[in-house]
Motif scaffolding. Structure first.
Motif, short mmCIF file in Angstrom:
data_model
loop_
_atom_site.label_atom_id
_atom_site.label_comp_id
_atom_site.label_asym_id
_atom_site.label_seq_id
_atom_site.Cartn_x
_atom_site.Cartn_y
_atom_site.Cartn_z
N HIS A 1 31.12 -54.67 -38.27
CA HIS A 1 31.51 -53.45 -37.57
C HIS A 1 31.40 -52.27 -38.53
N LYS A 2 31.45 -51.06 -38.02
CA LYS A 2 31.33 -49.86 -38.83
C LYS A 2 32.71 -49.35 -39.24
N THR A 3 32.75 -48.71 -40.40
CA THR A 3 33.96 -48.03 -40.87
C THR A 3 33.65 -46.55 -40.95
N TYR A 4 34.24 -45.79 -40.03
CA TYR A 4 34.06 -44.34 -40.01
C TYR A 4 35.21 -43.70 -40.78
N ILE A 5 34.89 -42.66 -41.52
CA ILE A 5 35.90 -41.98 -42.34
C ILE A 5 35.81 -40.48 -42.10
N TYR A 6 36.95 -39.85 -42.01
CA TYR A 6 37.01 -38.39 -41.86
C TYR A 6 37.69 -37.82 -43.09
N ILE A 7 36.95 -37.00 -43.87
CA ILE A 7 37.53 -36.39 -45.06
C ILE A 7 37.36 -34.87 -45.00
N SER A 8 38.04 -34.20 -45.90
CA SER A 8 38.03 -32.74 -45.93
C SER A 8 37.70 -32.26 -47.34
N ASP A 9 37.60 -30.94 -47.50
CA ASP A 9 37.36 -30.36 -48.82
C ASP A 9 38.41 -30.81 -49.83
N GLY A 10 39.66 -30.84 -49.40
CA GLY A 10 40.74 -31.22 -50.31
C GLY A 10 40.59 -32.65 -50.83
N GLY B 1 26.47 -50.46 -52.15
CA GLY B 1 25.55 -50.26 -51.03
C GLY B 1 26.20 -50.53 -49.69
N LEU B 2 27.42 -50.01 -49.49
CA LEU B 2 28.18 -50.31 -48.26
C LEU B 2 27.63 -49.53 -47.07
N ALA B 3 26.62 -50.11 -46.45
CA ALA B 3 25.96 -49.46 -45.33
C ALA B 3 26.83 -49.44 -44.08
N ASN B 4 27.97 -50.09 -44.14
CA ASN B 4 28.88 -50.06 -42.98
C ASN B 4 29.77 -48.82 -42.98
N ILE B 5 29.63 -47.97 -44.01
CA ILE B 5 30.44 -46.75 -44.10
C ILE B 5 29.65 -45.54 -43.59
N ILE B 6 30.26 -44.81 -42.69
CA ILE B 6 29.75 -43.50 -42.27
C ILE B 6 30.90 -42.52 -42.46
N MET B 7 30.75 -41.60 -43.40
CA MET B 7 31.84 -40.69 -43.75
C MET B 7 31.49 -39.26 -43.34
N TYR B 8 32.37 -38.69 -42.55
CA TYR B 8 32.22 -37.32 -42.06
C TYR B 8 33.00 -36.40 -42.99
N TYR B 9 32.28 -35.53 -43.69
CA TYR B 9 32.91 -34.58 -44.61
C TYR B 9 32.99 -33.22 -43.92
N ASP B 10 34.19 -32.86 -43.51
CA ASP B 10 34.45 -31.59 -42.83
C ASP B 10 34.50 -30.48 -43.88
N SER B 11 33.38 -29.84 -44.08
CA SER B 11 33.26 -28.82 -45.12
C SER B 11 33.42 -27.43 -44.49
N ASN B 12 34.69 -26.98 -44.36
CA ASN B 12 34.93 -25.66 -43.77
C ASN B 12 35.20 -24.59 -44.83
N ALA C 1 22.53 -47.80 -46.37
CA ALA C 1 23.30 -47.24 -47.48
C ALA C 1 24.51 -46.55 -46.88
N PRO C 2 25.57 -46.32 -47.68
CA PRO C 2 26.67 -45.52 -47.15
C PRO C 2 26.17 -44.12 -46.81
N VAL C 3 26.68 -43.57 -45.74
CA VAL C 3 26.19 -42.28 -45.25
C VAL C 3 27.30 -41.23 -45.37
N LEU C 4 26.94 -40.08 -45.93
CA LEU C 4 27.82 -38.93 -45.95
C LEU C 4 27.24 -37.88 -45.02
N LEU C 5 27.99 -37.54 -43.98
CA LEU C 5 27.61 -36.42 -43.11
C LEU C 5 28.29 -35.19 -43.68
N HIS C 6 27.51 -34.37 -44.35
CA HIS C 6 28.05 -33.13 -44.94
C HIS C 6 27.98 -32.07 -43.85
N VAL C 7 29.12 -31.79 -43.24
CA VAL C 7 29.16 -31.03 -41.99
C VAL C 7 29.82 -29.67 -42.18
#
Length: 365
Positions: free
Chosen positions: A144-153, A171-182, A232-238
């Motif tokens: 299964h996937k592990t989604y993560i929500y992080i912030s600038d802090g 190489g944790l390709a099961n990680i998709i991390m959403y970086y909320d860059s406001n 690969a682990p994915v960082l969504l720089h948003v």
């Protein structure tokens, strides 16, 4: 789901987040409003879970790192039927199921307790490693996937360095991390204190990084679809706008940290161009004029601004005996007619002050 329906649902999450904070007279609406588009797309289109059994063992996990953005999580889970309207109305109240920072409650959809920034995505790293172990031991049916929500802090916290390096190295390709860059942190813009190249850093650690617009539904959907296929682990720089939905937040999002943008007297939203700090200053002065024992009022944040506000606008009507501020309760500036022995520092003692979070009043005995 059609994009216009997704947008309307995201707007509902924004409204719920703002309403929860306003009802509590405490909390952080800005980040929750900025992240509403992503969290709605994730839960509506991508996150695998069973609404009738939130403990379904093969569900995808979503770990929220910035716990102060709890209104966003509670709002989307309420749309899934996991929280009632009454639960949302009890945000940050003693004994409620909607504390200011979420506490793990799998049956309601809360995967982790979040407090210090960085802690949440470190927990997610451990969960992702455990998932890879289970797959290696028992087969892909455990995947299964592990989604993560992080912030600038969270990115600024040193724990993020370890998380990033380990996930990339394994190489944790099961990680998709959403970086909320406001570009907003506690009291200023991120760029004023941190100029490192986040994208280059994560790529150097072996992450696949995508830079996207956090308020474009179609782009969010395409990015998440692509991320699922990356080895690969994915960082969504948003890039997002803190307080998305308020005109003035989009003009100056740095002023939107942990502050309710409603007129304290009327309850009406402050419209574009109005100064929230001015409205609150008016309210504080109204209280000071009612009770002549008051010799000073302070806010836990922006004390210098309020001092300037009082001196500039209210000197004549308050009189100099009121023009004194306790700067965070430390550097005490006392009026001429008060010795230190005659000052008491109070927190939330006056009924009139319940609408002002973190407000302190000094009284003359």
């Amino acid at each position: 789901m059609e994009n216009n329906k997704l947008q309307r649902a995201a707007d509902n999450i924004r409204i719920l987040a703002a309403s929860m904070v306003e009802k509590a007279k405490s909390g952080h609406p800005g980040g929750a409003m900025g992240g509403a588009d992503f969290i709605n797309v994730l839960y509506t289109e991508f996150l695998r879970y069973d609404p009738d059994n939130m403990a379904y063992p093969h569900r995808d996990r979503m770990f929220l790192d910035p716990g102060h953005m709890s209104p966003m999580l509670y709002a989307v889970l309420s749309l899934a039927g996991n929280y009632s309207t009454e639960d949302l109305q009890s945000l940050r109240q003693w004994g409620s199921v909607t504390p200011g920072h979420p506490e793990v409650d799998v049956m309601r959809g809360v995967e982790n307790t979040s407090g210090p920034l960085g802690q949440g995505h470190a927990m997610a790293l451990g969960a992702a490693i455990a998932e890879r172990f289970m797959v290696a031991r028992f087969g892909e049916w455990q995947a299964h996937k592990t989604y993560i929500y992080i912030s600038d802090g969270a990115v600024q916290e040193e724990v993020s360095q370890g998380v990033g390096r380990i996930a990339g190295d394994l190489g944790l390709a099961n990680i998709i991390m959403y970086y909320d860059s406001n570009n907003v942190q506690l009291s200023t813009k991120v760029e004023e204190v941190d100029k490192e190249d986040i994208v280059a850093k994560y790529r150097a650690w072996g992450w696949n990084v995508m830079e996207i617009d956090g308020h474009n539904i179609e782009i969010l959907c395409d990015a998440l679809e692509t991320a699922k296929m990356v080895e690969a682990p994915v960082l969504l720089h948003v890039k997002t706008v803190k307080g998305k939905g308020y005109d003035f937040a989009e003009q100056d999002p740095s002023s939107f940290h942990g502050i309710s943008k409603f007129d304290i007297n009327s309850g009406e939203p402050i419209t574009k161009g109005e100064n929230f700090s001015g409205v609150f200053g008016d309210y504080l002065c109204e209280i000071a004029l009612k009770d002549k024992r008051i010799c000073a009022i302070t806010m836990a944040r922006n004390d210098n601004f309020y001092l300037e506000k009082w001196i500039s606008y209210y000197g004549e009507q308050l009189g100099e005996e009121n023009l004194y501020i306790f700067l965070d309760g430390k550097d005490q500036i006392l009026p001429k007619n008060a010795g230190k022995a005659n000052i008491t520092l109070c927190e939330h003692k006056e009924e009139e002050m319940t609408k002002g979070d973190r407000t302190r009043i000094a009284f003359l005995n």
